[in-house]
Design an enzyme around this catalytic site. Sequence first.
Site, short mmCIF file in Angstrom:
data_model
loop_
_atom_site.label_atom_id
_atom_site.label_comp_id
_atom_site.label_asym_id
_atom_site.label_seq_id
_atom_site.Cartn_x
_atom_site.Cartn_y
_atom_site.Cartn_z
N PRO A 208 0.84 -1.20 0.00
CA PRO A 208 0.00 0.00 0.00
C PRO A 208 0.87 1.25 0.00
O PRO A 208 1.97 1.25 0.57
CB PRO A 208 -0.81 -0.12 1.29
CG PRO A 208 -0.01 -1.03 2.17
CD PRO A 208 0.74 -1.96 1.26
N LYS A 209 0.42 2.28 -0.66
CA LYS A 209 1.13 3.56 -0.67
C LYS A 209 0.66 4.34 0.56
O LYS A 209 -0.30 5.10 0.51
CB LYS A 209 0.84 4.33 -1.96
CG LYS A 209 1.67 5.58 -2.14
CD LYS A 209 1.40 6.19 -3.52
CE LYS A 209 2.23 7.45 -3.72
NZ LYS A 209 1.82 8.53 -2.79
N VAL A 210 1.35 4.13 1.66
CA VAL A 210 0.96 4.72 2.94
C VAL A 210 1.10 6.24 2.87
O VAL A 210 2.10 6.76 2.36
CB VAL A 210 1.80 4.13 4.09
CG1 VAL A 210 1.42 4.75 5.42
CG2 VAL A 210 1.62 2.61 4.13
N ASP B 33 -3.05 6.14 -0.14
CA ASP B 33 -3.62 6.81 -1.31
C ASP B 33 -3.34 6.07 -2.61
O ASP B 33 -3.45 6.63 -3.69
CB ASP B 33 -3.12 8.26 -1.40
CG ASP B 33 -1.61 8.37 -1.55
OD1 ASP B 33 -0.92 7.33 -1.48
OD2 ASP B 33 -1.12 9.50 -1.74
N GLY B 34 -3.01 4.78 -2.51
CA GLY B 34 -2.79 3.97 -3.69
C GLY B 34 -1.94 2.77 -3.36
O GLY B 34 -1.84 2.36 -2.19
#
Length: 558
Positions: free
Chosen positions: A123-125, A277-278
């Site tokens: 995950p794009k934290v 967010d991605g």
Amino acid sequence: MRKGGWWLALGMFSASALATCPDWPPARGRQEISRLHQQIVAWKEDYWRQGASEVSDEVYDQLTLRLAQWRQCFPGTTPEDDDLPPPTGDARHPVAHTGVRKLADEVSVAHWMKNKTDLWIQPKVDGVAVTLVYRQGSLVQAISRGDGLRGEAWTARARQIPALAKVTTGELANSVLQGELFLRRDGHVQQQAGGMNARAKVAGLMMRADAAAALSQLDVFIWAWPDGPSDMRRRQQLLTQAGFKYSGQYTHPVTRVEQVAQWRQRWYRSPLPFVSDGVIVREGREPPGRAWSPGKGEWLAAWKYPPASQVMEVRAIHFSTGRSGRLNVVAQLEPQRLDDKRVQRVNVGSVARWQALDIGVGDQLQISLAGQGIPRIDAVVWRTAERHKPTPPAAKFNALTCYFATPECSEQFLSRLIWLSSKSALDVDGVGEHLWRAIQQQNPMTHIFSWLALTVEQLQAVPGISAARGQHLWHQFDLVRKRPFIRWVLAMGLPVPQGALAQLESENWHLLAAKSEAQWRALPGVGEIRARQLVAFLHHPDVVALAQWLSGQRIPGF
């Protein structure tokens, strides 16, 4: 975090609606760019020096992109020095932060993955990027990302974060780690809760000297171990054993773009302990740390979640007359995609609301989707220096005008047709604005119920309507004749409150017309003003004429 990474997205302008230049003379271009430049610099100074934020991360990022696009349209207007954080950080990263290339869609991700092996997804934290340096088993440095080469010395603050490992052993005893400081959440669902301005909150906690206790809210997601073990599984195992549990828990192998899409949807819709967010897709084998430099991370790429909102430019302001005769204001926007919908206009509402919001041509609006995918205005995030606002037309219509078609009544007449065919009134299947316009152009209607008298042949002659659809449409119109009486008076615009409807279901037109104001006031939700409106409606000559015509058509209750 506002960490200089937005420039990685500038290459995507050719595919973006932002690529359209404003129709401004050079002098105005310089003025508008200078004002937005000054505002972004002020926001950035507040963000980096005080950890404060007047606008959301998303709005900041999108307005920064807007400024860059305007500069492409009007080159040489202001110095391009606001694309990096203020030059206060003097701690040099042992290994540079590369940033990450952002991919637009599944096709782009598939193309990037082609011929690559040993791929992993994370995950794009959403938080603050940081370097952690361990020497002889101790945390000796923590550095904010800054411009990727130098950043703020955050060592003292980092040592106060309970969740951060202060001591490491084995291969991690002398290591450089890169990761994201994040605000720990309990079951955060990104699709529902959005970004919550997480980056600014984390930055604020790290930069305020009086927030030591609040640092217990922070944790870290390690996403890179330069010059660490080449085997990703071993890397994650060692990180987990050292107390960096999240990266091991949320790092998974992928071989196909379909798997990437599945993980992206899963993390977007599922409870997570952080804001994201991605997703990031990365190769397990990375170049040596000495080769890393900002903007050169070819071995990883990001696919962001669909934005919850977009900043869109107002291209024009239009006025239209609704079915009640009230002037409505609609803002025409630069076309952009929001979720899976192409948005190019938004309903502002009444003239009074438009004036209160002070929306002009060229202003930047934050737009999101409300229920049923309807665009809505969340905020006016930027107003141009030079104001361009059209003068609204004089109000000359009301709730009892335009039941009959005249040239000046075209807008309100159409609004009445759209309303009566909606689910709230007669619920005419498959009939909306486009079809009403086509029918009115081919077979001009005298009043709002004239369509009941149209023949199959007349409907089939409407451009764009096939013989089969014309037959189906006539059948739909014929079925409407059997709708309950109360649906018909609602279609006419009877101003009765919802609470009183149930008591009118057994009524007919003559009974309604005979009611006095006192009798109307006895119904739920009907006060003195509404009772007066109901009596005026039921005795208005145009409404009476429509009721007589419906009686001639043998509509129940008339």
